[in-house]
Scaffold this motif. Sequence first.
Motif, PDB file in Angstrom:
ATOM      1  N   ARG A 127      -9.991   2.616  -0.073  1.00 19.29           N
ATOM      2  CA  ARG A 127      -8.717   1.945  -1.306  1.00 19.29           C
ATOM      3  C   ARG A 127      -7.930   1.247  -0.350  1.00 19.29           C
ATOM      4  NH1 ARG A 127      -8.811   7.859  -2.131  1.00 19.29           N
ATOM      5  NH2 ARG A 127      -6.334   8.120  -1.165  1.00 19.29           N
ATOM      6  N   ALA A 128      -7.064   1.469   0.884  1.00 23.39           N
ATOM      7  CA  ALA A 128      -6.458   0.580   1.684  1.00 23.39           C
ATOM      8  C   ALA A 128      -7.294  -0.825   1.697  1.00 23.39           C
ATOM      9  CB  ALA A 128      -5.553   1.393   2.646  1.00 23.39           C
TER      10      ALA A 128
ATOM     11  N   LEU B 275       0.801  -1.587  -0.201  1.00 28.82           N
ATOM     12  CA  LEU B 275      -0.330  -0.088  -0.275  1.00 28.82           C
ATOM     13  C   LEU B 275       0.512   1.954   0.028  1.00 28.82           C
ATOM     14  CD1 LEU B 275      -2.606  -1.063   2.582  1.00 28.82           C
ATOM     15  CD2 LEU B 275      -2.779  -1.702   0.019  1.00 28.82           C
TER      16      LEU B 275
ATOM     17  N   ALA C 108      -9.371   7.346   2.442  1.00 30.86           N
ATOM     18  CA  ALA C 108      -7.645   6.177   2.096  1.00 30.86           C
ATOM     19  C   ALA C 108      -7.628   4.842   2.513  1.00 30.86           C
ATOM     20  CB  ALA C 108      -6.777   6.698   2.936  1.00 30.86           C
TER      21      ALA C 108
ATOM     22  N   GLN D 170      -1.582   5.246   2.855  1.00 34.22           N
ATOM     23  CA  GLN D 170      -2.935   4.257   3.114  1.00 34.22           C
ATOM     24  C   GLN D 170      -2.715   3.233   4.103  1.00 34.22           C
ATOM     25  OE1 GLN D 170      -4.491   2.794   0.005  1.00 34.22           O
ATOM     26  NE2 GLN D 170      -4.075   4.221  -1.889  1.00 34.22           N
TER      27      GLN D 170
END
Length: 350
Positions: free
Chosen positions: A205-206, A167, A202, A171
């Motif tokens: 997405r992580a 990552l 964030a 993130q």
Amino acid sequence: MRRTPPTGETGTRRTPEDLLATARAGDGESFRELIEPYRRELQVHCYRILGSVQDAEDLVQETLLAAWSGIGGFEERSSVRTWLYRIATNRCLNALRAGSRRPHEYAAYRSEVPLPEPSHRQAEPSWLEPYPDVLLDQITDHVPGPEARYEVRESVSLAFLAALQQLPPRQRAVLVLRDVLGFRAAEVAGILDTTENAVTSALNRARSALAHELPVRESAPLPNSPQERRIVDDFVRAFESGDVDAIVSMLTDDARLTMPPMPLVYQGLDDVRHFLATVALRNGGRHVLIPTRANRQPAFGCYLRDPRNPILHAHGVLVLSLTGDRITALTRFVDNSLLTAFGLPRSLRV
């Protein structure tokens, strides 16, 4: 073991509030007593973000120096623990941006024989290192917040940490703070000096990226359980005798063999078998495995017999990842200096 709270001259126990007040007045001993319960968990936090035991220790030292320098200005808008996590997290992100923290022995490593073509190559070296269980055992109990999504054992496993290293740094930090430690979104926004919306974006997405990297598997046996001991004992016998077939029979069909920091991945029974037969165990039973534990997983200090004298030479650290009654990953860390973190020497006499 929990530390006994310090007592003042009258014999009464000093509260964290008392320690903070005297630390802000310049008392170094009060500061040490105040931050000591958090030192080891901060090191694990830095390790999760950086992937390196030594780098994590260095960053904790930097964090505590910064905290001591800034204790007079601490305004108590958050707890001392959250304040320390703010300093540590931002120090880690600065270190990742600098890009200068790397293992020293990787450039000098050379395989004794040509390595077979891997199943695939990672885009860049993996700087992940194993974390000794003896250090994890020293963490003072702090229950993660109610929003945490990972148990401690899972959040220090090599599979989780290897996926985490893929990552982007920010993130990575958000996911650790939210899903591992259970900080609220508002707290993470304060730690990273950003907005709650940015933290939520964030984190989403992580989570999506991590779900792609981490396959859903059957749980690993409990540490030191009879099931785990049986698997470990069988593996040691097979490895020390150079029995490639016996080792392969213990693997899952998609088992992986990696050697951080080299970006080489051998995956599947055929590729792992070929690597073991032509590289790792090509000379039969030359290895001696000294049991230890890393990342709440079975691990070994690896040593090679010297046919000319009774000396065993260091040959890295090997960690097993288990699922059910099978081995899903063999991770051999090639940096021999890692052995010292496990209390193991560079050579042994037999």
